[in-house]
Scaffold this motif. Structure first.
Motif, PDB file in Angstrom:
ATOM      1  N   ALA A  43       0.832  -1.206   0.000  1.00  0.00           N
ATOM      2  CA  ALA A  43       0.000   0.000   0.000  1.00  0.00           C
ATOM      3  C   ALA A  43       0.865   1.255   0.000  1.00  0.00           C
ATOM      4  O   ALA A  43       0.588   2.223  -0.726  1.00  0.00           O
ATOM      5  CB  ALA A  43      -0.923  -0.012   1.212  1.00  0.00           C
ATOM      6  N   ASN A  44       1.923   1.245   0.783  1.00  0.00           N
ATOM      7  CA  ASN A  44       2.811   2.404   0.869  1.00  0.00           C
ATOM      8  C   ASN A  44       3.508   2.676  -0.456  1.00  0.00           C
ATOM      9  O   ASN A  44       3.649   3.834  -0.885  1.00  0.00           O
ATOM     10  CB  ASN A  44       3.851   2.165   1.971  1.00  0.00           C
ATOM     11  N   ILE A  45       3.919   1.600  -1.141  1.00  0.00           N
ATOM     12  CA  ILE A  45       4.590   1.745  -2.439  1.00  0.00           C
ATOM     13  C   ILE A  45       3.622   2.291  -3.486  1.00  0.00           C
ATOM     14  O   ILE A  45       3.952   3.222  -4.233  1.00  0.00           O
ATOM     15  CB  ILE A  45       5.159   0.385  -2.895  1.00  0.00           C
ATOM     16  N   ALA A  46       2.431   1.724  -3.554  1.00  0.00           N
ATOM     17  CA  ALA A  46       1.427   2.169  -4.529  1.00  0.00           C
ATOM     18  C   ALA A  46       1.013   3.619  -4.279  1.00  0.00           C
ATOM     19  O   ALA A  46       0.777   4.388  -5.221  1.00  0.00           O
ATOM     20  CB  ALA A  46       0.206   1.261  -4.472  1.00  0.00           C
ATOM     21  N   ILE A  82       1.591   5.311 -11.579  1.00  0.00           N
ATOM     22  CA  ILE A  82       1.781   3.942 -12.068  1.00  0.00           C
ATOM     23  C   ILE A  82       0.617   3.064 -11.627  1.00  0.00           C
ATOM     24  O   ILE A  82       0.191   3.115 -10.464  1.00  0.00           O
ATOM     25  CB  ILE A  82       3.111   3.358 -11.544  1.00  0.00           C
ATOM     26  N   SER A  83       0.115   2.237 -12.528  1.00  0.00           N
ATOM     27  CA  SER A  83      -0.996   1.333 -12.212  1.00  0.00           C
ATOM     28  C   SER A  83      -0.482   0.059 -11.539  1.00  0.00           C
ATOM     29  O   SER A  83       0.559  -0.472 -11.935  1.00  0.00           O
ATOM     30  CB  SER A  83      -1.767   0.958 -13.475  1.00  0.00           C
ATOM     31  N   PHE A  84      -1.218  -0.403 -10.545  1.00  0.00           N
ATOM     32  CA  PHE A  84      -0.916  -1.650  -9.852  1.00  0.00           C
ATOM     33  C   PHE A  84      -2.117  -2.575  -9.988  1.00  0.00           C
ATOM     34  O   PHE A  84      -3.261  -2.152  -9.782  1.00  0.00           O
ATOM     35  CB  PHE A  84      -0.650  -1.406  -8.362  1.00  0.00           C
ATOM     36  N   LYS A  85      -1.857  -3.834 -10.332  1.00  0.00           N
ATOM     37  CA  LYS A  85      -2.925  -4.830 -10.368  1.00  0.00           C
ATOM     38  C   LYS A  85      -2.585  -5.928  -9.366  1.00  0.00           C
ATOM     39  O   LYS A  85      -1.504  -6.521  -9.428  1.00  0.00           O
ATOM     40  CB  LYS A  85      -3.119  -5.399 -11.774  1.00  0.00           C
TER      41      LYS A  85
END
Length: 375
Positions: free
Chosen positions: A221-224, A230-233
């Motif tokens: 969560a902290n990285i996203a 940037i998109s995260f899936k």
């Protein structure tokens, strides 16, 4: 031993593989995925290997398995508090005696390690235990098990004819505890069924795993949150009960606009899911040898992780991704990887590493030798 390998029979116990074969959306451990490959490989090289599991009428609908499914006890049958001793254990002994395996195998730290060590002693059968995670050998497993089950698990390891490790860390810990025991290291097998496709457009950062404490959702969560551009899936599912650490991580992730939850993925859809990613991000506090790494490398996708999870230093040794000193460095590493398009340089290294080092048939032959079954 004077038997030929074709006459040997291996019986592997697992409670999760049937859910995986039926395609159910349940949180499944990596051992289930790993052992489907082992069982198929053993049978292909001429050693009969079967799955021992619980009994259910739905198993008759499972198709395209390359190994036999041996059913034992019904999950809800018997008197609840004494069900195991009065029904399940006798049924397991009965079924194993009827199948007449030369070896019983089991993976993962739980009560069944001790149970099958006991059954093996009763029936005079060799018992092989495979380690599933680093925490199974260094004491961290104690927070997930009752004292009674923990003692039974350790007794099972101590009683095993052979212990198979996934990495050097596990091997060294067990060698110190059991210096005279038959212990070896064997990497996970991977069935390579696809070719590389360099034309697939990269779209997001991929993350795969069950939602639990060890996977460190707060770090994800902290990285996203620090990389809104940037998109995260995120592929995975919750357990029936969610620990507080995971709950807090999920709460933040669900609030971020650049994060998409894709739920449980069937095995056949994972290659394409990973192929569209710049990298597979791993935020785990610990692992053994993650099957998701092999899945990513098999489609030419690098793994970005921390020094917590880098089995036998393979990522650095074979140039399979980037290992950060800590979680704080991961956002900059990911951002740089994408902006510089450095993810492209790992493409062939990753694919060739899996092809050359994780062939199921070669590893199955090696496993037989480690278990003292000579071909």
């Amino acid at each position: 031993m004077n038997k030929t390998a074709e006459k040997y029979k291996i019986l592997y116990f697992d409670m999760q593989i049937p859910y995986l074969l039926k395609g159910e959306s349940k949180p499944i451990g990596g051992a289930a995925i790993e052992w489907i490959t082992w069982l198929e490989a053993f049978n292909k090289i001429g050693t009969k290997a079967a799955l021992l599991t619980w009994k259910d009428n739905s198993f008759k609908k499972i198709k395209h398995t390359n190994f036999e499914i041996i059913e034992s006890f019904e999950l809800d049958k018997g008197i609840p508090k004494i069900r195991f001793l009065t029904y399940q254990l006798p049924q397991l002994i009965k079924v194993v005696r009827r199948y007449k395996p030369d070896i019983i195998a089991q993976e993962g730290a739980n009560r069944y390690t001790g149970i099958f060590a006991l059954i093996s002693k009763i029936l005079n059968i060799s018992f092989v235990h495979r380690i599933a995670s680093d925490m199974d050998v260094d004491g961290r497993i104690s927070k997930n098990m009752s004292n009674y089950y923990l003692k039974f698990y350790y007794w099972g390891i101590k009683s095993a004819s052979h212990i198979s490790c996934q990495n050097e860390y596990q091997y060294e810990h067990l060698r110190k505890k059991y210096s005279s025991k038959n212990i070896s290291i064997l990497y996970n097998p991977f069935k390579l069924e696809h070719n590389l496709n360099g034309d697939i457009k990269k779209e997001y950062i991929a993350w795969i795993g069950n939602f639990r404490y060890e996977k460190n959702l707060p770090a994800l969560a902290n990285i996203a949150k620090k990389l809104p551009q940037i998109s995260f899936k995120i592929a995975g599912t919750r357990f029936h009960e969610t620990d507080d650490d995971t709950f807090q991580g999920l709460k933040i992730l669900e609030s971020l606009e650049n994060v998409e939850f894709v739920g449980h993925l069937e095995n056949k859809t994972i290659p394409l899911f990973l192929s569209k990613s710049f990298c597979l991000l791993n935020t785990s506090r610990l692992e053994g040898f993650s099957n998701t790494f092999l899945e990513a490398w098999s489609v030419g996708v690098p793994v970005i992780t921390t020094k917590n999870v880098n089995p036998d230093n393979l990522i650095n040794k074979h140039n399979l991704g980037i290992v950060a000193e800590n979680y704080d460095k991961l956002p900059d590493i990911i951002s740089s990887l994408i902006e510089s398009e450095n993810y492209k340089k790992y493409y062939y290294n990753c694919f060739n590493y899996v092809k050359n080092n994780h062939d199921p048939l070669i590893l199955a032959e090696q496993f037989l030798k480690e278990m003292n079954i000579k071909r």
